[in-house]
Design an enzyme around this catalytic site. Sequence first.
Site, short mmCIF file in Angstrom:
data_model
loop_
_atom_site.label_atom_id
_atom_site.label_comp_id
_atom_site.label_asym_id
_atom_site.label_seq_id
_atom_site.Cartn_x
_atom_site.Cartn_y
_atom_site.Cartn_z
CD GLU A 160 48.49 38.45 96.52
OE1 GLU A 160 47.85 39.19 96.40
OE2 GLU A 160 49.65 38.41 95.68
CD GLU A 186 50.02 35.93 92.13
OE1 GLU A 186 49.80 37.02 92.16
OE2 GLU A 186 48.90 35.50 92.48
O1 AHR Z 1 48.27 38.72 89.28
C1 AHR Z 1 47.27 39.73 89.84
C2 AHR Z 1 46.97 39.53 91.24
O2 AHR Z 1 48.23 40.03 91.83
C3 AHR Z 1 46.75 38.15 91.57
O3 AHR Z 1 45.57 37.65 91.36
C4 AHR Z 1 46.92 38.29 93.18
O4 AHR Z 1 47.34 37.11 94.04
C5 AHR Z 1 48.09 39.35 93.07
O5 AHR Z 1 47.79 40.45 93.98
#
Ligand code: AHR
Length: 523
Positions: free
Chosen positions: A206, A327
């Site tokens: 991110e 994710e």
């Molecule tokens: O999964 C929780 C968080 O969500 C992670 O650390 C991040 O990459 C995303 O924003």
Amino acid sequence: MKTMKYTASIAAVILVTLLFPARSEGQKQTGSLPANIIIDTDLGKSVISRHIYGHFSEHLGRCIYGGFWMGENSTVPNTRGIRNDVVEALKKTRIPNLRWPGGCFADEYHWTDGIGPREKRPKMVNTHWGGVTEDNSFGTHEFLDLCEQLGAEPYICGNLGSGSVEEMSKWVEYINFDGVSPMADLRRLNGRDKPWNVKFWGVGNENWGCGGNMTADFYADQYRRYATYTRNYGDNRLLKIAGGANSTDYNWTETLMRDIPHGMMWGISLHYYTTNWRKHGSATQFGEKEYFETIQGCLNVEAALDRHINIMDLYDPGNKVALVVDEWGTWWDVEPGTNPGFLYQQSTMRDAIVAGVSLNYFNERCERIKMTNIAQTVNVLQSLILTDGEKMILTPTYHVYEMFKVHHDATLLPLDINCGSYSMNGSDLPALSASASKDVNGLVHISIVNIDPGKEIELLIDLRGGNYTDVSGRILTNSQLNAHNTFDTPEEVKPAAYSEAKLKKNILSLKMPPKSIVMLEVK
Ligand code: AHR
């Protein structure tokens, strides 16, 4: 008698023609005819990578500490500090890979803090997740031991945001170099002779947000620097993954596809959660309206992924660069009374439906999507497992992964669905989601989800291109949408045998109960 047979077969032909007209995408079922699916069991081309069924473990809340790691002196049965119950449960899903150490944590993590004698490791503040002290007792060796115990490929995410090119380069050398070098020698000093040969390597996380608030242009340049110095050692080839876009940031994907030479990256990641960021809502206290919005949100994620894929197709028509959805999943309010920074949530039948629909979608897009990692494995967000001290329970989402494991590395089969809608307040969602694959032994597996919480769906499946005589199945369902497992009732939601599907002349007929997930095996 003869006439009766003749009349019956004409009737059968008319029914089949009505139900299974020439194939066309996106047909809508009309009237009260059963829904139908056509599967060409002899026309599969692409393989559903098992890595689509991957997982994610961050130093966040109780995912690592309390979830995977108890320490060697714990009374909870463990192997070198790693909980045996969690490892055994995940092995039953044939967990293919595990992403670590973050998430946002990754771009603040300095790997050298997590090696050597545990009592000497420096402590740090986990600024992202609850401001708690991280004692670094779970580091590189512990994570790679965990992956070996699980039989899963490690997927390590390096620190691009606050680290340095040198730091990331040395981490790879420490993990993967077999010869004599400062980092390989240090690894040996810390008790590991042979390199681990890690393949999956994330270059930041991110980086448009918690990983450095960069622009896409700046990140693309940084990626090229970092990727240059993360070396291949011996025969091992790193599969480098560029930190990808947030949700619908198509410009990010386009910039990376345009500005990073494709030979420098195995994949581009993407993060997209099914949630309403203004109001997550309770994981367990919700009505049908919230349920409908969740499934609608999940289908919106799919539509957005299709747009990212279209961009990738434009720059890479040969599907050389993988889309890695590292994710995804549902994000609800934390369970009442728990630390808001720990993201501990329950998981219900609603989450299982989201998992089933999403996994069907990923299977269908397996030419481009080669890996996904649901967030997160234990005790965080849409987890598969919840723990409380020595207790452990499996969530409905776990059961979906366990049921869908038959798709791992199987060949995707072309499939057309013609079904009715699940509707609310003028919006329509397709009531069924499905995908099918054929494994190396020729077994055909069909995963079907009925998202409608109130309506049973009659379904006919036309299996073309083969002769099938035997069907068996399993089902995950419950009378309540918010049904979930607790430490007191750990088996409220669990799969059961399903023998309602009948097979005759390569036509399967079944009734999908409301809010159900069925996995059929046909041979
Ligand atoms: O999964 C929780 C968080 O969500 C992670 O650390 C991040 O990459 C995303 O924003």
